[in-house]
Design a protein around this motif. Structure first.
Motif, PDB file in Angstrom:
ATOM      1  N   HIS A  75       1.893   2.996  -7.964  1.00  0.00           N
ATOM      2  CA  HIS A  75       0.524   3.633  -7.995  1.00  0.00           C
ATOM      3  C   HIS A  75       0.273   4.294  -9.118  1.00  0.00           C
ATOM      4  CE1 HIS A  75      -2.531   5.711  -6.060  1.00  0.00           C
ATOM      5  NE2 HIS A  75      -2.091   6.917  -6.434  1.00  0.00           N
ATOM      6  N   HIS A  77      -3.250   5.218 -11.989  1.00  0.00           N
ATOM      7  CA  HIS A  77      -4.438   5.087 -12.400  1.00  0.00           C
ATOM      8  C   HIS A  77      -4.920   4.872 -13.775  1.00  0.00           C
ATOM      9  CE1 HIS A  77      -5.770   6.905  -8.575  1.00  0.00           C
ATOM     10  NE2 HIS A  77      -4.469   7.373  -8.523  1.00  0.00           N
ATOM     11  N   HIS A 242      -5.598   5.532  -0.975  1.00  0.00           N
ATOM     12  CA  HIS A 242      -4.648   6.870  -1.058  1.00  0.00           C
ATOM     13  C   HIS A 242      -4.853   7.161   0.666  1.00  0.00           C
ATOM     14  CE1 HIS A 242      -6.089   7.303  -5.320  1.00  0.00           C
ATOM     15  NE2 HIS A 242      -4.747   8.007  -5.157  1.00  0.00           N
ATOM     16  N   HIS A 294       1.037   7.757  -1.343  1.00  0.00           N
ATOM     17  CA  HIS A 294       1.562   9.145  -0.462  1.00  0.00           C
ATOM     18  C   HIS A 294       1.998   8.860   0.613  1.00  0.00           C
ATOM     19  CE1 HIS A 294       0.310  10.816  -4.303  1.00  0.00           C
ATOM     20  NE2 HIS A 294      -1.204  10.464  -4.036  1.00  0.00           N
ATOM     21  N   ASP A 345       1.743   7.745  -9.728  1.00  0.00           N
ATOM     22  CA  ASP A 345       0.218   8.355  -9.516  1.00  0.00           C
ATOM     23  C   ASP A 345      -0.104   9.133 -10.781  1.00  0.00           C
ATOM     24  OD1 ASP A 345      -2.192   9.127  -8.355  1.00  0.00           O
ATOM     25  OD2 ASP A 345      -1.084  10.651  -7.113  1.00  0.00           O
TER      26      ASP A 345
HETATM   27 ZN    ZN Z   1      -3.431   8.240  -6.932  1.00  0.00          ZN
END
Ligand code: ZN
Ligand code: GUN
Length: 471
Positions: A75, A77, A242, A294, A345
């Protein structure tokens, strides 16, 4: 011709379930990893046992260094590459509005996006992240640059444009119409996903369908994405989003999803049950190539549904600390049968280096309250950062450990580059029992190593180079 990489080897062999991971931990103090010229692992074992057929092959001598499977980050971005440690003045939704949406809007500029794609790939390589599941930019030009740069560098990525059709004013530059959201995603799949099974077998770049989260889309978008996914699911396209991250009462993510959609559980919105009362409105987006980031505050029945559909959780402890999202309950989540892998993340997680994310995982779970607190075995930490990630991405047949026949994704770690780590290995007291000594070495390695100790990164047997090496 093969190449023999010599060094200290750790990996989780075979395909264990979580309870058996410790029994699958392999350690060779003086080991050898034999890699064929097409990047396949031919053999892995103790140097002293190297089969005679490889005795005359060239040796890449990493003595003193560890050889570990490449880290798998489930995960991350892309358009947040420049956002580490951004002050949002609040938790998830404030941070998105104040820091992230404005930063992601900058990717509309192709020159900005070009630099960001270069930086992104450099950061993956220097962190030893050989595989990443990536929330991409909303802008196709930026996505093209990400895929092109990853391809040119030889990185293994799964990425998809982050889909947003609704949001606050700050998100306006990132929004598209419902129709464009589907069309742009379809175009990205057609352009970058290896739709042909024979190409997919060895492909390094693949595509995911990525609605940002249920608050960024509508029931119409989720319904249309279900149809789109049904068109491509059998050709290996991924799904990620998410789930159950922020539980601030009333105004937090989870309560907002439930009140806007009028559903019983957040997961229902991704499971085709996005109509009021959790009524079925379309196809499910869950499955063995689906990863939910998450899952901190899941209901028992959500965990059961994740397990039933073989949907994995990307556990992101550094992010959960940074945004005050809480701690994913380890025992309740894993005992429900859900595959849990690790995610940086980045940039809500302010750390690229997966061993440092594992370090945070160890700390948050030993700190769970009462009887829930547990000391994760170092083999479980290694599993989280490698093989569990391969399983989450349905790539376990290809990567995640050093079993012969798999693709040779690995990293070389030099403890002498970080005193705190090297000194503990050399001078720290050690258990006399060889198994405990092995565990102590692995624990120190995963907890104490820093990015500076990561000296080489390989995917499919090829050493990856950062942009510093460009002519
Ligand atoms: Zn994220
Ligand atoms: N939920 C929706 N978007 C995001 C994001 O960019 N980061 C995190 N951590 N959670 C999100």
């Amino acid at each position: 011709m093969t190449t023999v990489h010599r060094g200290r080897v750790f990996h989780i062999a075979g395909a264990p379930v979580l309870d058996d991971v410790v029994d699958h931990l392999v350690y060779h103090l003086d080991g050898a990893l034999v890699v064929s010229d097409v990047g396949i692992i031919s053999w892995c074992g103790a140097w002293a046992d190297l089969p005679v057929e490889f005795a005359d092959d060239p040796v890449d001598d990493h003595t003193g260094c560890f050889l570990l499977p490449g880290f798998i980050d489930t995960h991350m971005h892309f358009p947040q590459v420049n956002c580490g440690d951004s002050y949002g003045g609040g938790q998830l939704l404030e941070w998105l509005t104040n820091c992230i949406f404005p930063s992601e809007a900058r990717f509309a500029d192709p020159e900005f996006a070009r630099g960001a794609a270069r930086e992104w790939c450099d950061r993956m390589i220097t962190a030893g992240t050989t595989t990443g599941l990536i929330f991409g930019s909303q802008f196709p030009v930026a996505q093209d640059l990400l895929f092109e740069t990853a391809r040119d560098r030889g990185l293994r990525i799964i990425a998809g444009r982050t889909i947003m059709t609704v949001g606050p004013d700050a998100a306006a530059p990132l929004l598209t119409s419902e129709a464009d959201a589907i069309e742009l995603t379809r175009q990205e799949i057609e352009k970058w996903h290896p739709l042909d099974a024979s190409v997919r077998e060895r492909a390094l770049q693949q595509v995911a369908i990525v609605p940002r989260f249920s608050l960024s889309v509508t029931p119409e978008t989720l319904g249309a994405l279900g149809e789109l996914y049904d068109d491509y699911r059998d050709r290996g396209v991924y799904f990620t989003s998410h789930l159950n991250e922020n539980n601030r009462p009333g105004t937090g993510e989870i309560d907002m999803v439930k009140s806007i959609y009028q559903v019983d559980s957040y997961l229902d919105t991704y499971d085709g049950r996005f109509l009021p009362g959790s009524k079925k409105g379309g196809a499910s987006l869950l499955g063995r190539r689906s990863v939910m980031a998450h899952g901190v505050h899941c209901q028992d029945r959500e965990l059961a549904r994740l397990a039933e559909t073989r949907t994995s959780i990307a556990h992101c402890p550094t992010s959960q600390l940074f945004l005050g999202s809480g701690t994913m309950p380890w025992t309740r989540t894993t005992s429900a049968g859900v595959n849990v892998a690790i995610g940086s993340d980045f940039s809500a997680g302010d750390e690229w280096f997966i061993p440092q994310v594992l370090n945070a995982a160890f700390k948050v779970h030993i700190s769970e309250s009462g009887d829930d607190g547990l000391s994760l075995h170092p083999a479980v930490l290694l599993f989280l950062g490698t093989l569990a990630g391969a399983r989450a991405l349905d790539l376990e047949e290809r990567i995640g450990n050093f079993d012969p026949g798999k693709e040779a994704d690995f990293v070389v770690v030099d403890p002498s580059r970080w005193n705190q780590y090297g000194n503990t290995l050399e001078w720290g007291s050690r258990p006399a029992d060889p198994v405990l000594e092995r565990d102590a070495f692995l624990f120190t390695t995963l907890m104490a190593m820093r990015e500076v100790t990561l000296v080489e990164t390989y995917v499919q047997g090829r050493r990856l180079r950062t942009s510093q090496w460009e002519g």
